[in-house]
Design a protein around this motif. Structure first.
Motif, PDB file in Angstrom:
ATOM      1  N   ASN A  46      -1.513   1.457 -14.041  1.00 38.85           N
ATOM      2  CA  ASN A  46      -2.027   2.652 -13.378  1.00 38.85           C
ATOM      3  C   ASN A  46      -3.537   2.803 -13.528  1.00 38.85           C
ATOM      4  N   ARG A  54       0.834  -1.215   0.000  1.00 40.73           N
ATOM      5  CA  ARG A  54       0.000   0.000   0.000  1.00 40.73           C
ATOM      6  C   ARG A  54       0.863   1.257   0.000  1.00 40.73           C
ATOM      7  N   GLY A  55       1.907   1.263   0.819  1.00 38.24           N
ATOM      8  CA  GLY A  55       2.798   2.421   0.877  1.00 38.24           C
ATOM      9  C   GLY A  55       3.490   2.677  -0.448  1.00 38.24           C
ATOM     10  N   LEU A  56       3.986   1.627  -1.075  1.00 38.55           N
ATOM     11  CA  LEU A  56       4.625   1.771  -2.385  1.00 38.55           C
ATOM     12  C   LEU A  56       3.627   2.275  -3.414  1.00 38.55           C
ATOM     13  N   SER A  57       2.391   1.771  -3.340  1.00 36.95           N
ATOM     14  CA  SER A  57       1.351   2.196  -4.273  1.00 36.95           C
ATOM     15  C   SER A  57       1.047   3.681  -4.114  1.00 36.95           C
ATOM     16  N   ARG A  58       0.974   4.146  -2.877  1.00 36.54           N
ATOM     17  CA  ARG A  58       0.711   5.570  -2.632  1.00 36.54           C
ATOM     18  C   ARG A  58       1.823   6.454  -3.191  1.00 36.54           C
ATOM     19  N   LEU A  59       3.035   5.907  -3.211  1.00 31.75           N
ATOM     20  CA  LEU A  59       4.170   6.646  -3.768  1.00 31.75           C
ATOM     21  C   LEU A  59       4.228   6.547  -5.289  1.00 31.75           C
ATOM     22  N   GLY A  60       3.314   5.767  -5.865  1.00 36.38           N
ATOM     23  CA  GLY A  60       3.295   5.602  -7.315  1.00 36.38           C
ATOM     24  C   GLY A  60       4.231   4.517  -7.810  1.00 36.38           C
ATOM     25  N   LEU A  61       4.770   3.731  -6.891  1.00 36.11           N
ATOM     26  CA  LEU A  61       5.676   2.649  -7.270  1.00 36.11           C
ATOM     27  C   LEU A  61       4.890   1.360  -7.429  1.00 36.11           C
ATOM     28  N   ARG A  62       5.066   0.681  -8.538  1.00 34.87           N
ATOM     29  CA  ARG A  62       4.349  -0.557  -8.819  1.00 34.87           C
ATOM     30  C   ARG A  62       5.359  -1.700  -8.923  1.00 34.87           C
TER      31      ARG A  62
END
Length: 141
Positions: free
Chosen positions: A95, A28-36
């Motif tokens: 995205n 979730r944290g990586l997703s919020r940063l835009g990292l996939r």
């Protein structure tokens, strides 16, 4: 002496705690940063008790009409039970959020399906599973 059901329940509880407190927050944290990552994406279900949106990281194999997932704990998992109660879901493809209808597919060969996720994916599924079942999402968007 511990029987098989006790060992399965203990394994489920350990994996659920690892997912809930370590893996899910990290994804979730990586997703919020835009990292996939290619290893996980997000599945959004509607909570069967609260009606609130619930997101969990999952491994997915996309095709032209939808996606395949493996629910490692079947209806013992929260998102598996949510799908049974309300099959309308969303899944992140890159995205973009895709809407669809999900169904547990106990008739599907979950071992063969797991091999489609690659060697690492199949190993992770095998290590964490307790009552695996394939899940098919047919896109509606």
């Amino acid at each position: 002496m511990t029987n098989v059901n006790d060992k399965t329940l203990q394994k489920f509880r350990r994996e659920r705690a690892l997912g809930r407190y370590v893996l899910n927050p990290a994804v979730r944290g990586l997703s919020r940063l835009g990292l996939r990552t290619a290893l996980a994406t997000e599945l959004e279900t509607v909570g069967r008790k609260t009606g609130q949106l619930r997101r969990v990281p999952v491994s997915v194999q996309f095709d032209d009409g939808g996606a395949w997932l493996i629910c490692q704990h079947g209806t013992r998992s929260g998102w598996g039970r949510n799908i049974v109660d309300n099959p309308n879901v969303r899944v992140r493809q890159g995205n973009r959020w895709r809407t669809g209808v999900a169904a547990l597919r106990p008739d599907d060969d979950v071992v063969a399906r797991g091999r489609q996720f690659g060697r690492l994916g199949a190993t992770v599924v095998k290590a964490l599973e307790t009552a695996p079942v394939s899940v098919r999402i047919d896109f509606t968007d």
